[in-house]
Write a protein that holds these residues in place. Structure first.
Motif, PDB file in Angstrom:
ATOM      1  N   ASN A  24       0.820  -1.217   0.000  1.00  0.00           N
ATOM      2  CA  ASN A  24       0.000   0.000   0.000  1.00  0.00           C
ATOM      3  C   ASN A  24       0.850   1.262   0.000  1.00  0.00           C
ATOM      4  O   ASN A  24       0.326   2.367   0.161  1.00  0.00           O
ATOM      5  CB  ASN A  24      -0.911   0.023   1.231  1.00  0.00           C
ATOM      6  N   ASP A  49       0.395   5.953   2.100  1.00  0.00           N
ATOM      7  CA  ASP A  49      -0.552   4.847   2.273  1.00  0.00           C
ATOM      8  C   ASP A  49      -1.743   5.103   1.360  1.00  0.00           C
ATOM      9  O   ASP A  49      -2.369   6.165   1.419  1.00  0.00           O
ATOM     10  CB  ASP A  49      -1.012   4.787   3.738  1.00  0.00           C
ATOM     11  N   ASP A  50      -2.053   4.123   0.482  1.00  0.00           N
ATOM     12  CA  ASP A  50      -3.205   4.301  -0.408  1.00  0.00           C
ATOM     13  C   ASP A  50      -4.502   3.732   0.184  1.00  0.00           C
ATOM     14  O   ASP A  50      -5.571   3.844  -0.422  1.00  0.00           O
ATOM     15  CB  ASP A  50      -2.936   3.674  -1.788  1.00  0.00           C
ATOM     16  N   TYR A  51      -4.410   3.104   1.360  1.00  0.00           N
ATOM     17  CA  TYR A  51      -5.563   2.577   2.107  1.00  0.00           C
ATOM     18  C   TYR A  51      -6.367   1.545   1.307  1.00  0.00           C
ATOM     19  O   TYR A  51      -7.532   1.314   1.595  1.00  0.00           O
ATOM     20  CB  TYR A  51      -6.493   3.712   2.554  1.00  0.00           C
ATOM     21  N   ARG A  52      -5.761   0.893   0.331  1.00  0.00           N
ATOM     22  CA  ARG A  52      -6.476  -0.106  -0.462  1.00  0.00           C
ATOM     23  C   ARG A  52      -6.413  -1.471   0.218  1.00  0.00           C
ATOM     24  O   ARG A  52      -5.622  -2.337  -0.154  1.00  0.00           O
ATOM     25  CB  ARG A  52      -5.893  -0.202  -1.879  1.00  0.00           C
ATOM     26  N   ARG A  53      -7.229  -1.628   1.269  1.00  0.00           N
ATOM     27  CA  ARG A  53      -7.348  -2.903   1.964  1.00  0.00           C
ATOM     28  C   ARG A  53      -8.723  -2.959   2.620  1.00  0.00           C
ATOM     29  O   ARG A  53      -9.478  -1.979   2.588  1.00  0.00           O
ATOM     30  CB  ARG A  53      -6.228  -3.093   2.995  1.00  0.00           C
ATOM     31  N   SER A  54      -9.026  -4.081   3.185  1.00  0.00           N
ATOM     32  CA  SER A  54     -10.379  -4.290   3.693  1.00  0.00           C
ATOM     33  C   SER A  54     -10.711  -3.327   4.831  1.00  0.00           C
ATOM     34  O   SER A  54      -9.826  -2.836   5.537  1.00  0.00           O
ATOM     35  CB  SER A  54     -10.535  -5.731   4.193  1.00  0.00           C
TER      36      SER A  54
END
Length: 360
Positions: A24, A49-54
Motif C-alpha cells: 500500500n 498509504d493508499d488505504y487499499r485494503r479491507s
C-alpha cells in the motif's frame, strides 16, 4: 514512474520500517510525486498509504493505533500519576513525540470507563429509601401494622452495579414504602406556612402544589425507588457528553483566572484540561473496580480528596505560579466546575424524567 534502483537509499522510502503493508506504499508521494523518505511526504505531508485494503483491516489498524500500549503511552500515564502537570506542560511546549496526545489519552480513558460501566451495568447514581418504626411505638415487631412505620430520609448511592441496587431493594418493604409515600400529609402543604406568607402567596403556592401535582410527585418518587435504572439511563446518556463539553469550559475558566502569561494561552489551558479529565476518568475507573471488592469504601469521598490534592499540584507544575494563586485558582475553578455540572445535570434529568411523574 520509474522504479528506483535498489541501492538508491538516499530517497527511497523505508517501506519496511512502519506498520503499513508495503503493497500500500510507494517510493513517490501519491499526491505531489516527490520522493518519499519516510512515512509522511517531506514536501506536502501526505501519508505514504493508499488505504487499499479491507475495512476490517483498516478498523483493526485504527483500534491498534488508539489503544497501542507502546512505551510512550506507558510513560505518559506514569508521569500523569506521579508527576502532575509535567506531561501537559511539556506537551504544550512542543514535546509532541515524547508524550501521547491529550486527545488520545482522553478518548482512550473515556472509552474504557464508560465501556466498563456499560458492561458491568454500573449505575452512576441511585436512590434508596427505607422505613422505620415511628417514635413512641412500642409494639412487638409481629404486631406492627403499616401505620406504625414512617419513611427514612432518602439515601444516595454512587457507582453501584444494577445487581447491588437490586439487592438493596430486595430487602425493602416496598409496599409499605409506597403506602407511606401516598399517605396524607407526606408532601408538606405550603398552607402550613400561612403565618410567614401573605394570602396571595399562599393561594398561588397551593395552586402549584395541587393534589394532582402532589400525586404526580409521589408517583415519580415511587418510580425512582422501584426503577433506578430509569434515572440512570438519563444520567448515562448525558453525563459523558456534558463532561466532554466541560473541557473547553474549563479552558475558558482557566484563561479567566490565569492570563497575560506566554505559557498560559487558550491552547495551554485546553491541553491541561484534557489531561486532567483523563486522570479523573482513570481515578473513577480504579475506584469503581476497588469498590467491587471493598464495598465499605466511600469512593466518592476518596475521589474528591484525591482531586483536591492533584489539581493544585498539576496547576503548579503547569503554570509555575505561587502556591497562594495556585490554590485559589484550583479551588475556584473546581467550585465553579462542580456547581455548573451539578446544576446542568439536575436540569437535564428533571426534563428527561418528566415521564416518571405519570402513574405506572
Amino acid at each position: 514512474m520509474d522504479t528506483p534502483d535498489a541501492d538508491d537509499a538516499l530517497w527511497a522510502a523505508p517501506l519496511g520500517d512502519d506498520n503499513i503493508p508495503d503493497i500500500n506504499q510507494a517510493h513517490f508521494c501519491f499526491s505531489c510525486e516527490a520522493p518519499m523518505k519516510a512515512v509522511y511526504c517531506g514536501n506536502c505531508g501526505q501519508r505514504n498509504d493508499d488505504y487499499r485494503r479491507s475495512i476490517f483491516a483498516l478498523f483493526t489498524e485504527v483500534f491498534t493505533s488508539i489503544f497501542g500500549f507502546e512505551s510512550r503511552i506507558w510513560r505518559t500515564w506514569l508521569s500523569l500519576i506521579i508527576r502532575p502537570g509535567k506531561v501537559a506542560r511539556e506537551y504544550a511546549d512542543g514535546a509532541r513525540t515524547k508524550w501521547s496526545s491529550p486527545v488520545r489519552v482522553y478518548l482512550v480513558m473515556s472509552i474504557l470507563l464508560f465501556g466498563f460501566m456499560g458492561l458491568t451495568q454500573t449505575q452512576i447514581f441511585s436512590i434508596d429509601m427505607n422505613i422505620k418504626v415511628k417514635d413512641g411505638v412500642t409494639k412487638p415487631t409481629a404486631e406492627l401494622v403499616d401505620e406504625d412505620y414512617t419513611l427514612t430520609l432518602p439515601k444516595m448511592h454512587y457507582f453501584k452495579t444494577q445487581k447491588q441496587v437490586a439487592a438493596f431493594h430486595d430487602e425493602r418493604e416496598l409496599r409499605i414504602i409506597e403506602k407511606a409515600i401516598n399517605a396524607e400529609g407526606f408532601v408538606v402543604n405550603i398552607g402550613d406556612f400561612d403565618n410567614a406568607l401573605d394570602n396571595q402567596e399562599v393561594e398561588a403556592a397551593n395552586k402549584i402544589l395541587s393534589s394532582e401535582n402532589q400525586q404526580a410527585n409521589k408517583n415519580m418518587m415511587i418510580n425512582l425507588i422501584r426503577n433506578p435504572e430509569q434515572l440512570n439511563s438519563v444520567i448515562q446518556k448525558w453525563f459523558p457528553k456534558l463532561i466532554f463539553l466541560m473541557m473547553p469550559f474549563t479552558m475558558l475558566l482557566g484563561a479567566i483566572f490565569i492570563r497575560g502569561r506566554p505559557n498560559a494561552l487558550l491552547f495551554d489551558h485546553l491541553v491541561h484540561a484534557a489531561y486532567i479529565h483523563a486522570f479523573a476518568y482513570l481515578l473513577l475507573l480504579i475506584g469503581i473496580i476497588l469498590n467491587r471488592y471493598m464495598p465499605f469504601l466511600r469512593m466518592e469521598l476518596v475521589f474528591m480528596v484525591a482531586m483536591l490534592i492533584y489539581l493544585p499540584l498539576s496547576l503548579k507544575a503547569m503554570f509555575k505560579r505561587g502556591w497562594f494563586k495556585t490554590l485559589l485558582t484550583s479551588y475556584g475553578v473546581g467550585m465553579i466546575y462542580l456547581l455548573t455540572i451539578t446544576i446542568t445535570m439536575t436540569l437535564l434529568v428533571a426534563f428527561s424524567v418528566i415521564s416518571l411523574t405519570q402513574p405506572s
